[in-house]
Scaffold this motif. Structure first.
Motif, PDB file in Angstrom:
ATOM      1  N   GLY A   1      -6.656   1.740  -3.385  1.00  0.00           N
ATOM      2  CA  GLY A   1      -7.370   0.516  -3.029  1.00  0.00           C
ATOM      3  C   GLY A   1      -7.124  -0.585  -4.035  1.00  0.00           C
ATOM      4  N   VAL A   2      -7.798  -1.712  -3.838  1.00  0.00           N
ATOM      5  CA  VAL A   2      -7.611  -2.861  -4.730  1.00  0.00           C
ATOM      6  C   VAL A   2      -7.998  -2.468  -6.153  1.00  0.00           C
ATOM      7  CG1 VAL A   2      -8.287  -5.226  -5.222  1.00  0.00           C
ATOM      8  CG2 VAL A   2      -8.062  -4.479  -2.850  1.00  0.00           C
ATOM      9  N   PRO A   3      -7.085  -2.593  -7.101  1.00  0.00           N
ATOM     10  CA  PRO A   3      -7.374  -2.120  -8.469  1.00  0.00           C
ATOM     11  C   PRO A   3      -8.315  -3.055  -9.217  1.00  0.00           C
ATOM     12  CG  PRO A   3      -5.224  -3.161  -8.406  1.00  0.00           C
ATOM     13  CD  PRO A   3      -5.710  -3.106  -6.981  1.00  0.00           C
ATOM     14  N   ASP A   4      -9.120  -2.477 -10.083  1.00  0.00           N
ATOM     15  CA  ASP A   4     -10.002  -3.243 -10.958  1.00  0.00           C
ATOM     16  C   ASP A   4      -9.221  -3.599 -12.217  1.00  0.00           C
ATOM     17  OD1 ASP A   4     -12.022  -4.353 -12.430  1.00  0.00           O
ATOM     18  OD2 ASP A   4     -13.057  -2.460 -12.845  1.00  0.00           O
ATOM     19  N   VAL A   5      -8.408  -4.649 -12.124  1.00  0.00           N
ATOM     20  CA  VAL A   5      -7.538  -4.999 -13.243  1.00  0.00           C
ATOM     21  C   VAL A   5      -8.314  -5.579 -14.416  1.00  0.00           C
ATOM     22  CG1 VAL A   5      -5.482  -5.330 -11.811  1.00  0.00           C
ATOM     23  CG2 VAL A   5      -7.014  -7.265 -12.230  1.00  0.00           C
ATOM     24  N   ALA A   6      -9.508  -6.101 -14.161  1.00  0.00           N
ATOM     25  CA  ALA A   6     -10.269  -6.774 -15.215  1.00  0.00           C
ATOM     26  C   ALA A   6     -10.703  -5.831 -16.328  1.00  0.00           C
ATOM     27  CB  ALA A   6     -11.490  -7.462 -14.614  1.00  0.00           C
ATOM     28  N   ARG A   7     -10.683  -4.521 -16.085  1.00  0.00           N
ATOM     29  CA  ARG A   7     -11.107  -3.591 -17.126  1.00  0.00           C
ATOM     30  C   ARG A   7     -10.014  -3.333 -18.158  1.00  0.00           C
ATOM     31  NH1 ARG A   7     -10.037   2.103 -15.876  1.00  0.00           N
ATOM     32  NH2 ARG A   7      -8.852   2.291 -13.935  1.00  0.00           N
ATOM     33  N   PHE A   8      -8.838  -3.927 -17.942  1.00  0.00           N
ATOM     34  CA  PHE A   8      -7.720  -3.725 -18.857  1.00  0.00           C
ATOM     35  C   PHE A   8      -7.456  -4.981 -19.678  1.00  0.00           C
ATOM     36  CE2 PHE A   8      -6.773  -0.879 -15.210  1.00  0.00           C
ATOM     37  CZ  PHE A   8      -6.910   0.326 -15.890  1.00  0.00           C
TER      38      PHE A   8
ATOM     39  N   TYR B   1       3.878  -2.954  -3.696  1.00  0.00           N
ATOM     40  CA  TYR B   1       3.250  -3.609  -4.840  1.00  0.00           C
ATOM     41  C   TYR B   1       2.682  -4.967  -4.441  1.00  0.00           C
ATOM     42  CZ  TYR B   1       4.973  -0.225  -8.265  1.00  0.00           C
ATOM     43  OH  TYR B   1       5.200   0.918  -9.001  1.00  0.00           O
ATOM     44  N   HIS B   2       3.456  -5.724  -3.679  1.00  0.00           N
ATOM     45  CA  HIS B   2       3.013  -7.050  -3.262  1.00  0.00           C
ATOM     46  C   HIS B   2       1.736  -6.968  -2.434  1.00  0.00           C
ATOM     47  CE1 HIS B   2       3.136 -11.169  -1.943  1.00  0.00           C
ATOM     48  NE2 HIS B   2       3.286 -10.818  -0.674  1.00  0.00           N
ATOM     49  N   SER B   3       1.707  -6.055  -1.495  1.00  0.00           N
ATOM     50  CA  SER B   3       0.537  -5.914  -0.625  1.00  0.00           C
ATOM     51  C   SER B   3      -0.689  -5.443  -1.400  1.00  0.00           C
ATOM     52  CB  SER B   3       0.856  -4.935   0.508  1.00  0.00           C
ATOM     53  OG  SER B   3      -0.272  -4.684   1.304  1.00  0.00           O
ATOM     54  N   ALA B   4      -0.504  -4.465  -2.271  1.00  0.00           N
ATOM     55  CA  ALA B   4      -1.635  -3.881  -2.987  1.00  0.00           C
ATOM     56  C   ALA B   4      -2.223  -4.834  -4.025  1.00  0.00           C
ATOM     57  CB  ALA B   4      -1.208  -2.585  -3.665  1.00  0.00           C
ATOM     58  N   LEU B   5      -1.364  -5.630  -4.668  1.00  0.00           N
ATOM     59  CA  LEU B   5      -1.835  -6.474  -5.770  1.00  0.00           C
ATOM     60  C   LEU B   5      -2.146  -7.907  -5.356  1.00  0.00           C
ATOM     61  CD1 LEU B   5       0.493  -5.241  -8.647  1.00  0.00           C
ATOM     62  CD2 LEU B   5      -1.936  -4.749  -8.313  1.00  0.00           C
TER      63      LEU B   5
ATOM     64  N   PRO C   1      -4.365  -9.253  -3.510  1.00  0.00           N
ATOM     65  CA  PRO C   1      -5.771  -9.672  -3.632  1.00  0.00           C
ATOM     66  C   PRO C   1      -6.199  -9.988  -5.059  1.00  0.00           C
ATOM     67  CG  PRO C   1      -5.574  -7.761  -2.185  1.00  0.00           C
ATOM     68  CD  PRO C   1      -4.248  -7.941  -2.848  1.00  0.00           C
ATOM     69  N   VAL C   2      -5.484  -9.445  -6.053  1.00  0.00           N
ATOM     70  CA  VAL C   2      -5.878  -9.705  -7.443  1.00  0.00           C
ATOM     71  C   VAL C   2      -4.882 -10.606  -8.172  1.00  0.00           C
ATOM     72  CG1 VAL C   2      -7.270  -7.628  -7.671  1.00  0.00           C
ATOM     73  CG2 VAL C   2      -4.829  -7.523  -8.226  1.00  0.00           C
ATOM     74  N   TYR C   3      -3.965 -11.245  -7.446  1.00  0.00           N
ATOM     75  CA  TYR C   3      -3.063 -12.190  -8.099  1.00  0.00           C
ATOM     76  C   TYR C   3      -3.832 -13.260  -8.883  1.00  0.00           C
ATOM     77  CZ  TYR C   3       1.210 -10.570  -5.679  1.00  0.00           C
ATOM     78  OH  TYR C   3       2.288  -9.842  -5.231  1.00  0.00           O
ATOM     79  N   PRO C   4      -4.871 -13.888  -8.297  1.00  0.00           N
ATOM     80  CA  PRO C   4      -5.591 -14.900  -9.083  1.00  0.00           C
ATOM     81  C   PRO C   4      -6.201 -14.329 -10.361  1.00  0.00           C
ATOM     82  CG  PRO C   4      -6.145 -15.082  -6.752  1.00  0.00           C
ATOM     83  CD  PRO C   4      -5.378 -13.799  -6.913  1.00  0.00           C
TER      84      PRO C   4
ATOM     85  N   GLU D   1       3.931 -15.430  -1.480  1.00  0.00           N
ATOM     86  CA  GLU D   1       3.188 -15.806  -2.672  1.00  0.00           C
ATOM     87  C   GLU D   1       3.411 -14.790  -3.781  1.00  0.00           C
ATOM     88  OE1 GLU D   1      -1.443 -16.149  -4.268  1.00  0.00           O
ATOM     89  OE2 GLU D   1      -1.023 -15.546  -2.205  1.00  0.00           O
ATOM     90  N   GLY D   2       3.687 -15.271  -4.987  1.00  0.00           N
ATOM     91  CA  GLY D   2       3.816 -14.398  -6.142  1.00  0.00           C
ATOM     92  C   GLY D   2       2.613 -14.515  -7.051  1.00  0.00           C
ATOM     93  N   ILE D   3       2.619 -13.736  -8.115  1.00  0.00           N
ATOM     94  CA  ILE D   3       1.506 -13.808  -9.058  1.00  0.00           C
ATOM     95  C   ILE D   3       1.441 -15.191  -9.695  1.00  0.00           C
ATOM     96  CG2 ILE D   3       0.458 -12.840 -11.131  1.00  0.00           C
ATOM     97  CD1 ILE D   3       1.903 -10.224 -10.547  1.00  0.00           C
ATOM     98  N   GLY D   4       2.606 -15.767  -9.991  1.00  0.00           N
ATOM     99  CA  GLY D   4       2.634 -17.092 -10.600  1.00  0.00           C
ATOM    100  C   GLY D   4       2.625 -17.070 -12.115  1.00  0.00           C
ATOM    101  N   LEU D   5       3.117 -15.998 -12.706  1.00  0.00           N
ATOM    102  CA  LEU D   5       3.205 -15.933 -14.168  1.00  0.00           C
ATOM    103  C   LEU D   5       4.369 -16.750 -14.693  1.00  0.00           C
ATOM    104  CD1 LEU D   5       2.519 -12.129 -14.771  1.00  0.00           C
ATOM    105  CD2 LEU D   5       0.882 -14.018 -14.714  1.00  0.00           C
ATOM    106  N   VAL D   6       5.410 -16.903 -13.861  1.00  0.00           N
ATOM    107  CA  VAL D   6       6.595 -17.663 -14.240  1.00  0.00           C
ATOM    108  C   VAL D   6       7.024 -18.507 -13.040  1.00  0.00           C
ATOM    109  CG1 VAL D   6       7.402 -15.965 -15.934  1.00  0.00           C
ATOM    110  CG2 VAL D   6       8.170 -15.783 -13.554  1.00  0.00           C
TER     111      VAL D   6
END
Length: 244
Positions: free
Chosen positions: A71-78, A91-95, A97-100, A154-159
């Motif tokens: 499921g959608v990962p809780d990235v904020a804990r890292f 990877y694109h589909s799973a992540l 929702p948490v790109y922002p 849409e990408g994460i937008g890091l670069v």
């Protein structure tokens, strides 16, 4: 922030210089938990996790494996993120929702390390896959991710721009050229295996043993390919944060 994008998976990443900026950033920041985000279910993630953790011995004991099929990962804990290689669409589909959230984490210094698929989704535009443009082959079908037409999303937008991988080994520079000619991106940076880039403002350091192929359009709309060896620097446009 420290973002490191690697042009292959852990099996082809032999040079420690590809990973050192990420490791240094984690140690300097005193990162306690690193999220290793891997496609698939828990058993699949556990099977492939040592390929990544063995490359990062200085971070031993700090890495938690996160199977993206859960499921959608809780990235904020890292405090740092490693995004693995494999099926880019997964990877694109799973992540997505948490790109922002990942962008916000990176903006305050969260180190990010992307291998292959993890690099392909890091740009303003994610290169999801595909091997044809207007029905014409632009790279080998084996690197299409099961898609026909080249797909950008849409990408994460890091670069800024688009990141391509496995460049020399898989013959994907042609796909990078096609993307620029189709005006899918102003700049595409295609990375060889065992090669990484560490973006620093509007120039990126090239690390490892191969090349980073900077593909852009000239003022007549023709694609210009500039291969830069490890140790060199490539210029890129400033990121456009207004799109987010």
């Amino acid at each position: 922030m420290t973002t490191v994008l690697v042009g292959g998976g852990p099996d082809t990443t032999r040079s420690s210089t590809c990973l050192q900026p990420f490791v240094d950033a984690c140690l300097e920041r005193g990162v306690a938990r690193v999220g290793l985000l891997l496609a698939g279910a828990a058993d699949n993630a556990r099977m492939f996790a040592p390929d990544y953790t063995n490359l990062l011995p200085a971070l031993a004991g700090r890495i938690d494996v996160v199977p993206l099929a859960d499921g959608v990962p809780d990235v904020a804990r890292f405090e740092a993120l490693v995004v693995g290689g494999g099926p880019t669409p997964a990877y694109h589909s799973a992540l997505r929702p948490v790109y922002p959230e990942i962008r916000a984490m990176a903006a305050v210094g969260c180190p990010y390390l992307g291998f292959s698929a993890g690099a392909m989704i890091a740009g303003d535009r994610a290169l999801v896959g595909g091997h044809r443009v207007d029905g014409v082959d632009v790279c080998p079908v084996g690197w299409s991710e099961g898609l026909d037409e080249v797909s950008l999303d849409e990408g994460i937008g890091l670069v800024p721009g688009v990141v391509e991988v496995h460049a020399a080994q898989a013959g994907t520079v042609g796909r990078a050229v096609a993307i620029v000619l189709q005006r899918g991106a102003e700049v595409v940076v295609a990375l060889d295996e065992d090669t990484a880039v560490r973006p620093r403002g509007q120039q990126w350091d090239v690390l490892g043993t191969g090349r980073a192929w900077r593909v852009s359009a000239d003022d007549r709309g023709r694609a210009v390919v500039d291969p830069v060896r490890a140790g060199g620097v490539i210029p890129v446009p400033a990121p456009d944060h207004t799109r987010y």
